[in-house]
Each structure stands twice: as structure tokens, then as C-alpha cells.
Scaffold this motif. Structure first.
Motif, PDB file in Angstrom:
ATOM      1  N   UNK A 125      10.923  46.606 -37.060  1.00 51.54           N
ATOM      2  CA  UNK A 125      10.863  45.675 -38.196  1.00 51.54           C
ATOM      3  C   UNK A 125      11.311  46.374 -39.488  1.00 51.54           C
ATOM      4  N   UNK A 179      14.592  45.400 -41.640  1.00 54.02           N
ATOM      5  CA  UNK A 179      14.474  44.932 -43.028  1.00 54.02           C
ATOM      6  C   UNK A 179      15.247  45.839 -43.984  1.00 54.02           C
ATOM      7  N   UNK A 211      18.739  44.689 -43.734  1.00 52.66           N
ATOM      8  CA  UNK A 211      18.883  43.393 -44.418  1.00 52.66           C
ATOM      9  C   UNK A 211      18.988  43.612 -45.933  1.00 52.66           C
ATOM     10  N   UNK A 266      18.947  37.015 -39.415  1.00 50.49           N
ATOM     11  CA  UNK A 266      18.280  37.184 -38.120  1.00 50.49           C
ATOM     12  C   UNK A 266      17.411  35.955 -37.885  1.00 50.49           C
ATOM     13  N   UNK A 318      15.114  33.754 -34.882  1.00 45.38           N
ATOM     14  CA  UNK A 318      14.427  33.773 -33.582  1.00 45.38           C
ATOM     15  C   UNK A 318      14.967  32.644 -32.702  1.00 45.38           C
ATOM     16  N   UNK A 332      14.264  29.907 -30.066  1.00 48.49           N
ATOM     17  CA  UNK A 332      13.027  29.198 -29.717  1.00 48.49           C
ATOM     18  C   UNK A 332      12.663  29.424 -28.249  1.00 48.49           C
ATOM     19  N   UNK A 378      15.587  21.986 -39.995  1.00 49.49           N
ATOM     20  CA  UNK A 378      15.512  22.740 -38.745  1.00 49.49           C
ATOM     21  C   UNK A 378      16.853  23.359 -38.426  1.00 49.49           C
ATOM     22  N   UNK A 379      16.802  24.581 -37.911  1.00 49.56           N
ATOM     23  CA  UNK A 379      18.031  25.335 -37.708  1.00 49.56           C
ATOM     24  C   UNK A 379      18.474  25.298 -36.249  1.00 49.56           C
ATOM     25  N   UNK A 380      19.781  25.171 -36.060  1.00 50.49           N
ATOM     26  CA  UNK A 380      20.378  25.216 -34.727  1.00 50.49           C
ATOM     27  C   UNK A 380      21.661  26.035 -34.790  1.00 50.49           C
ATOM     28  N   UNK A 381      21.834  26.916 -33.805  1.00 51.27           N
ATOM     29  CA  UNK A 381      23.155  27.524 -33.613  1.00 51.27           C
ATOM     30  C   UNK A 381      23.938  26.606 -32.697  1.00 51.27           C
ATOM     31  N   UNK A 423      26.077  27.221 -37.890  1.00 50.68           N
ATOM     32  CA  UNK A 423      24.635  27.032 -38.123  1.00 50.68           C
ATOM     33  C   UNK A 423      24.431  25.686 -38.792  1.00 50.68           C
ATOM     34  N   UNK A 479      21.598  25.625 -29.559  1.00 56.50           N
ATOM     35  CA  UNK A 479      20.436  26.496 -29.358  1.00 56.50           C
ATOM     36  C   UNK A 479      19.492  26.375 -30.553  1.00 56.50           C
ATOM     37  N   UNK A 480      18.267  25.880 -30.336  1.00 52.94           N
ATOM     38  CA  UNK A 480      17.324  25.773 -31.456  1.00 52.94           C
ATOM     39  C   UNK A 480      16.846  27.151 -31.922  1.00 52.94           C
ATOM     40  N   UNK A 481      16.811  27.331 -33.238  1.00 51.54           N
ATOM     41  CA  UNK A 481      16.393  28.601 -33.837  1.00 51.54           C
ATOM     42  C   UNK A 481      15.183  28.367 -34.754  1.00 51.54           C
ATOM     43  N   UNK A 482      14.506  29.457 -35.100  1.00 49.09           N
ATOM     44  CA  UNK A 482      13.430  29.348 -36.094  1.00 49.09           C
ATOM     45  C   UNK A 482      13.287  30.687 -36.825  1.00 49.09           C
ATOM     46  N   UNK A 483      12.283  30.742 -37.685  1.00 43.99           N
ATOM     47  CA  UNK A 483      12.033  31.935 -38.503  1.00 43.99           C
ATOM     48  C   UNK A 483      11.797  33.170 -37.620  1.00 43.99           C
ATOM     49  N   UNK A 484      12.502  34.277 -37.926  1.00 47.76           N
ATOM     50  CA  UNK A 484      12.237  35.524 -37.219  1.00 47.76           C
ATOM     51  C   UNK A 484      11.239  36.339 -38.051  1.00 47.76           C
ATOM     52  N   UNK A 485      10.203  36.907 -37.408  1.00 43.08           N
ATOM     53  CA  UNK A 485       9.183  37.627 -38.196  1.00 43.08           C
ATOM     54  C   UNK A 485       9.720  38.837 -38.958  1.00 43.08           C
ATOM     55  N   UNK A 486      10.892  39.357 -38.555  1.00 40.77           N
ATOM     56  CA  UNK A 486      11.459  40.490 -39.293  1.00 40.77           C
ATOM     57  C   UNK A 486      12.385  40.051 -40.419  1.00 40.77           C
ATOM     58  N   UNK A 487      12.654  38.753 -40.542  1.00 35.12           N
ATOM     59  CA  UNK A 487      13.587  38.315 -41.581  1.00 35.12           C
ATOM     60  C   UNK A 487      12.962  38.490 -42.953  1.00 35.12           C
ATOM     61  N   UNK A 502      12.462  25.123 -42.199  1.00 33.85           N
ATOM     62  CA  UNK A 502      12.021  24.663 -40.866  1.00 33.85           C
ATOM     63  C   UNK A 502      12.610  23.298 -40.542  1.00 33.85           C
ATOM     64  N   UNK A 562      11.141  22.971 -34.610  1.00 36.43           N
ATOM     65  CA  UNK A 562      11.455  24.122 -33.747  1.00 36.43           C
ATOM     66  C   UNK A 562      10.382  25.198 -33.820  1.00 36.43           C
ATOM     67  N   UNK A 563       9.889  25.438 -35.031  1.00 38.54           N
ATOM     68  CA  UNK A 563       8.903  26.502 -35.241  1.00 38.54           C
ATOM     69  C   UNK A 563       7.635  26.220 -34.421  1.00 38.54           C
TER      70      UNK A 563
END
Lengths: 96, 96, 96, 96, 96, 96, 96, 96, 96, 96
Positions: free
Chosen positions: G28, G32, G35, G43, G45, G47, H1-4, H55, H82-90, H96, I61-62
Motif C-alpha cells: 500500500x 501510494x 501515485x 488503481x 478494485x 468487483x 458507478x465505475x466500469x471498465x 472508463x 467489468x464493474x470496478x470500485x474503490x481500491x483501498x490503496x487509491x 460510487x 458496485x461497492x
């Protein structure tokens, strides 16, 4: 000798309908003749597909090849062949 | 109702040989009991593989699932299931 | 009857080296015995792989299955089998 | 040097039948000439397919490429090439 | 004769780090010796992978097989081999 | 920056032969011009295929894209691109 | 230069949980930092997966390789890299 | 909501060039309108391909479906979502 | 918003049976709680597999990601996610 | 009995638009009639695709095959069928 054969049919839309029906009628007669001769042991329809799963009992590889390439629908088929033999858990004795 | 089921067995080398033999013996008895009951119609060995091609005739999907997950070798198997039905060229009447 | 058989060997690193060597020595003797009997017609090494391409000439599917599952390296192999027959352009007559 | 070559033929239905027959006749003559020269060592028919498995013994990669792209059916073929060499268990000495 | 070879390395986590480093050092020396001899023409790293794309110029298939199976990392590699030859658009004359 | 590019050509049979020859002649000139400029470092023919393996040395991704989409045969090609970089075992220093 | 990178993480169950947590914390911080330097642009995630889709903006292939192989989770990742460039329909000007 | 979303374009050669140009012009206008509205966040060209990586930031699945099937090039595209979401390292907070 | 999710479970044989049973009990409780909340609309067993096909109705998605990664069996699952929406032929109005 | 069926539609551009619209109208009526009869339980659109995910509840394999091959769009569809049954974690009792 036993073989599982899977056949999937793809008739091109460019083939006139009357000609397609004629080929299918020949295919049915050809298949039923081989079933009566005991060479085409089983034919099942795959649910939702224009395809079948079949079991053949033939003298040798050459005979199987001739039967398959002689199918009236052969030019429109994808075919996969898998050699089978007696399973030790079977309660029946398969022909070799 | 007819289903083609393909099973491939992968017994991990970490399983003690005696335990593997015991499981295989149970598998054989289990399979032969279902063959005698008319639910496991065919079982063929795939040439060169620790695998089989089988035909099942069961009441419904639930029964097939219970039979397959009850296989003593189930934890060591890859299984694929394909629903089949009567083929219009078949000279036999398959059970539905 | 002719079959092309492709074998890829994956010996797990957990197998003691001495045991692996013993199995490989048995494999070589087993293969050469079948070559001398005229059942294992050809064996070629695939460049860059621990794998071979082989041709077998056997009486039937059952014999091929017994030969292949009798390979000392069988538990460590991936095997694929393809039935072959006479090609109309061949200048040789293959055994059926 | 030895190579396994697998060829699958897909002649489009738009090719006039007479032209297809002419190309196949040329293909057969071309193949048999190379067999007589000892460059095309084996050709086997794959059961149930318009396909073959072949062994070539050529001077180098360039010669193999010229032989394959010179096939009258080349524009209608999928071809895969695999370099082979002497297997340590073979009782024969393959040409390098 | 030219061959493109792609190698992907998978060192199991069970291999002690010191032993892995020793094998990698031998691999580097082995590769550089073959580069100096003009047999391993190019080696490039694939971005983001523990893998390489290489070009070999060898006498024949047998020599390539011996070079590849002699790689100190061979037991931990996936290898694919593709025979190449002169391209008619190339402004260079490749070795055959 | 270095990239391995693999190109496979599929010219549809519906393209008139004269037009196909004209496009191929333009392709050759285009390729040789880029080879002389030092951007298209290598081009090798894949044995048995209407395909090549190439190495490009370009300023950036954008330049590579413009070169590839500018190929006269681009509409008839399948192209795969793989970014490469210096391998730690290489005895040469690659351009970045 | 822009690259899409997809990473999927597979931490083996044999890795002690404390060690895994330490590696993830380093990952992480490493991510970061990149970034903040403007090299790891995005970056996201995926789903339902322990995986991400990322965008990198780097000087060249070599820099990207060093960043990716420097990831603390690199030994436990599958990584795929795809070079990107300006799209003619984009209303933004991407860095080259 | 994010999608690739990845799109690959295959315009059949049977489509008249003028019509293809008209569709592409509409596609560009459509894409840029959605970019200005903040729904199509990014569009990048894939190097060497008639393809893009995009995106999207949409209200829900239904809106994404309507946007994608409304693309003037939709009948000529392969699309993967491909559905995406928040990455904890972002270091950024994604919508959302 | 609707998503089809397919989950396949692979519990390693190294996991003690008591621990596996405890995780499965937690999984069942977790799944049934989400079914009661109306977020996990359907769960069906795939015949012959330790796998399921599920339908989820989530806010975004989240939320779906948090539900899936919160599954007690998540570390032992392969998961695939497919966004769905209203079909124009459906006689029901799906939630968006 | 429950089955998941996935259908992807590929209408060839050679089909006249009026004829395509007529087939689609028939398809919609056919689907809605089966939904009303309780045989076609669910139909969802796959986001970004001309495809659906459906659930069927039928008497047996034969009935499912007849429903699917009776679809007006059947000649233009790829169909995959997966038998389902009661999941032990489901809070609902599925029909068998």
C-alpha cells in the motif's frame, strides 16, 4: 471398438432450403441404416443445440473414418472423436 | 431424463495408498449399485485417461446432483454434465 | 490400428531423485520392449519439452489403454490420444 | 531434421467443385513427389476430420517453409509445426 | 537455423532462497556463454513478467533441445519454441 | 523502446489478385523503409505460416501505433504487441 | 507513456498471516508513493476479485518493468501489461 | 458507478467506405458528447489494434447498457464490461 | 442493480475438516441473512459441481464487492460477476 | 426442473432489416407467452451485449429442447444450458 463422437451441425444460410431438407433426409436414412447394422449404437440430441452425442461400434479406425466422412451433412459438421474401452466398474462387457 | 456426464479423477499423491484403494473400492460398489438400479446406464473408460464417459437416466436434476456428489471419488473429480434428449434420427425411443 | 499419442511428463519435486531415476529406467525398458514388439512404432522428443510424440500400432482401443496406463510414468503424465488411418495421398499402405 | 506438421483443410463452399478437384489432384501429386524424395516421411489421416498428421525430414527451417507454402491447398489450410528430435528411449537413430 | 523461444520462470516458494540464487547465477553464466558463442542471439525481458523472449541460432533441432534442457532453470520453466526463417521483406540475410 | 510484434495475415479470397499484389508490394516497401530507418529492427517469417515475428525500436507507444496502423496490410492482419526491456543476462545493452 | 496493467493477487495459504499483512502494508505504501509521484495514475478494485485495474504513466518500458517487479506482492501476482496511446475521439490530450 | 469497458471494432469489408466514414464521424461525436457530460471518463487507444480501453461513470447498469447499445459502431463491436470500485490503496476517492 | 454471480468452491484438503465445517456454517448463515435482506435474490446449485449461480440486487458496485469479499468461503472461491439489466421482452420490471 | 440458459444473438447483416424486425417481434411474443405460462421464469439483458441470461422451469430435458429450438431467433443464437437444483443455503424451495 467403441468411440464417442460428437457432431455439431452448421448449415450456411446460403444453402437453399430445399437442398438442405434433401441433405437432412439423406442424413436420417444414412444414420438409421447404420443403427440397424449395429454400428451406430446410440445417438442423442444435445439440449438446446443442433448437435448430437453418438456411440459407434466399428471394426477399426478406418471404418469409423469412412462412416463419418460419408455422412451427408459431413461438409457442414464439426466432429470430435474419442476412443473408449471397457470400464472396470461396468457391469456389462463392452465389445472391443 | 438422460444426461451425459464426463468424470476425470485426480487423486493427490498425498493421499495414502491404502486409503485411495478403499475409496476406489467404495466407488466401484456405488457405481455398480446405480447401474443395477438402471440409473447409471453406461460407463466407458476414456483410452489413455483416468476418466470416464457415462450416461445417466434420472428422475430430475436434483437426483443427478445427489448421485454425483455422493460419489466416493467426488472430492477428487472434475465433472461436466450435459442434458440430452431424444434425437429425431434415433431408431430407439429414449426415456424422457 | 494407428494412434498418435502425445505425452508430457511432470514429475513433482517432492518425488525423491533416486525414486524418479528408478521410474525413468523402468519407463525406458518398458518403451523399448514395446518398440521391439512393433506396437510402439515411433517415439520423438519434442524440442524444449519433457514430452514426446509417439505412434502406436495396436490391436484395439483396449490394448492401447492397457499399454498407456501401464507406463511407469503414467501417474506423472498428461496424455492425449488421436486415432489415425490411411491417408489417400500416402504412398505407403498403413496397417489398419 | 524432423518436424511434426498438422494440417487441417477448409475449402470454402464458394470454390467451384471442378477447381477444388483440380487443386486436390495437384496436392496429391505434390505430396507423393515429396514422399518419394524422402522429405515427407509420413502422412496419416485424422479419423473423422479433413486433416492430417505428417512427419517431415528436411535440411532446415527454410526448406520446410518452402515445402509447406508450396502446397496447392496451402491457402485453405491451418498448419501447425512442431520441431522434434531424437528421443533417448527410441531404439532407432533418427536423422538430425 | 533460427528459433524464437519464450521462457517463463516459476520458482516454487519451497526452494530455499540460497539455492535459488545459486541456480540463477549458473543460469546467467550459462546464458552469457551461449551468447558469446553466437548461439543465443538475443534475450529480452518481458515487461512485468519473470519471462524472456529469445532468439537462437543453432545447427539443428537436436542442438536446440540440448541447450534448452541444459538450462539450470529448466525444471522451473515453461518453454515454447517456434521455428523461424528468412522473411522476404527483410533487408538482412538471416542464417539458415 | 523495444516491442515484439507478431503479425498474421489473412487476405480474403474476395480481394482481386492484382489488388492484393499491389498491397503486398507497398507493404514490402513500407517495411524496408522502416528497417532502413532503424525502427523495424528484425522481421522473421514463421515457418509454415503467412505470419511474422518482428522487433521494433520506437520513441514511444504512439509512434508504434502509427507505424502499425499505417501498414498497407493492416486491415487484413491480426497483431499482438508485447513491450520488452533489457534482460539482466544479456551481454548487450538494448536501447530503452 | 501510458500502460494498462491488470494485477491478480494469489497469496498462498502457507504464508504466515503476520507476514502477509506486513507485505500488504508495504504494498500500500509503495503504491501510494508512486501515485503521489504521478506514475501510477489510477488503481481500481475489480468487483468480487482480489485484483486491480491500473493505469501507469512512465518514461519507458524499463521504468515500468522496474516498478512492477518492485511491488512487494510481485511474487504472488499475475500481471498483464497493455500499451495504450492517444485515442482520436478523446477530448483530452494524453501524455505520450 | 465505475466500469471498465473494452471495445474492439470489426467493420466488414462489405460496408461501403462512405457509409463507414459517416458511422465513424457519428461515433466520435457521440463519444465526445458523453465525455463532456462526465459519463465517459477515459478512452485510450490500444497500441496496434482498432480497439479502445474506456472508463465509464454511470448511474446504474441500465444507463451503461443504453449508452453502449447506442454507440453508432455497436453492431460492429465486441464489447466486454467489468464493474470496478474503490481500491483501498487509491489516494483518490472514486465515485460510487 | 442486478448482477449474476457464479461461485465455485475449492477447499484445500489441507484445511482441517472441523474448520471447514465451521466456515461452511458461517457461509450459510451469511448467505441466508443477505437473502432475508433482499440483496441475494437467488442462489441455485450447479448440478454435479460444488458451485452456485446467484442473483444479487445491490445499491452499487461497492456494496456488491463488500458482500462478496465478506463471504466466509471467499478465500476458497473463484468468482465471476456479470452486470445485468431489464430485458425488453421481460414481462416483469426489474429493479435498477 | 430449473435450467440456466444463456443466449447470444448474432443476426447476419445479410438479413433484410424488415425480416429481422419481424423475427424479433415473434421472438418477443414467444418469450412473453412462455413467461406467462411460468416456464420462462426470468430473462435479464447482459449489459453491453445482445445477449440474455434466462431461467427456465420445465417438465424435462425434452421440453426445454423444444422450447429453445422453437425460438424464432434460434438460427441466429449461440445457446448454453446448465442444469440447476436446490441450493442447501437457499431460503426458498425451488421446484424440482
Amino acid at each position: 471398438m467403441l468411440f464417442k463422437v460428437e457432431m455439431t451441425v452448421n448449415i450456411p444460410s446460403s444453402l437453399p432450403a430445399a437442398q438442405a431438407e434433401e441433405i437432412k433426409a439423406k442424413e436420417k436414412a444414412y444414420s438409421q441404416q447404420l443403427q440397424r447394422e449395429g454400428k451406430w449404437l446410440h445417438i442423442w440430441r444435445v439440449v438446446g443445440q443442433y448437435a448430437n452425442v453418438s456411440l459407434f461400434d466399428v471394426k477399426d479406425n478406418q471404418e469409423l473414418h469412412e462412416i463419418l466422412t460419408g455422412l451427408p451433412l459431413f461438409p457442414y459438421m464439426e466432429i470430435s472423436v474419442q476412443p473408449l474401452c471397457q470400464h472396470p466398474s461396468s457391469i456389462y462387457v463392452e465389445k472391443q
